[in-house]
Design an enzyme around this catalytic site. Structure first.
Site, PDB file in Angstrom:
ATOM      1  N   ASP A  33      17.487   5.536 118.278  1.00 30.06           N
ATOM      2  CA  ASP A  33      16.968   4.176 118.411  1.00 30.06           C
ATOM      3  C   ASP A  33      18.037   3.195 117.926  1.00 30.06           C
ATOM      4  O   ASP A  33      19.158   3.601 117.607  1.00 30.06           O
ATOM      5  CB  ASP A  33      15.647   4.022 117.660  1.00 30.06           C
ATOM      6  CG  ASP A  33      15.762   4.275 116.158  1.00 30.06           C
ATOM      7  OD1 ASP A  33      16.895   4.277 115.608  1.00 30.06           O
ATOM      8  OD2 ASP A  33      14.710   4.475 115.517  1.00 30.06           O
ATOM      9  N   ALA A  34      17.702   1.947 117.830  1.00 35.72           N
ATOM     10  CA  ALA A  34      18.675   0.920 117.436  1.00 35.72           C
ATOM     11  C   ALA A  34      19.220   1.139 116.022  1.00 35.72           C
ATOM     12  O   ALA A  34      20.311   0.676 115.699  1.00 35.72           O
ATOM     13  CB  ALA A  34      18.043  -0.467 117.541  1.00 35.72           C
TER      14      ALA A  34
END
Length: 140
Positions: A15-16
């Site tokens: 994810d980010a």
């Protein structure tokens, strides 16, 4: 019979924040089961075309313990917990790959059904696979 398969975490797996997205663990486990079968001498494409069978996840229970992160090298441990006439149940664990002090990241029980490749109806696991597993297959 057990099998270990190494996996590296890539950017696309995270994810980010650089943490492995929860669904990616399922991808890692799927790859490990495919490699387990290949290592035992069975190619899934050949099984579908020649034996007329495919394998599909029937049931899944997963427990997450710790996150994996970008660039980690992981080890997916796959072990047959139970074999029935038309299914396998696997215990799969994903660890950090630090040999002596490997940490358990997640653990899953995955039930995989054998299906007819055309009708998707349950079908007995081919005798060649059952025999190979009963005999221990190639050393894993």
């Amino acid at each position: 019979m057990s099998f270990d398969w190494p996996i590296r975490v890539y950017y696309e797996d995270t994810d980010a924040g650089g943490v492995v997205y929860h669904a990616r663990y399922l991808h890692f486990m799927e790859r490990a089961r495919t490699e387990w079968l290949r290592h035992a001498g069975f190619d899934q494409r050949a099984l579908a075309h020649e034996a007329g069978v495919i394998f599909a996840v029937r049931d899944l229970q997963i427990d997450f313990h710790r996150p994996a992160r970008l660039d980690d090298v992981l080890r997916v441990h796959t072990e047959v917990a139970e074999q029935r006439r038309v299914s396998f149940s696997f215990d799969q664990k994903i660890f950090t790959d630090a040999a002596a002090d490997a940490e358990l990241l997640c653990h899953a029980r995955v039930k995989v059904a054998c299906l007819n490749a055309q009708s998707f109806a349950p079908q007995a696991i081919p005798e060649s696979i059952s025999s190979a597993l009963a005999a221990g297959a190639p050393p894993l």
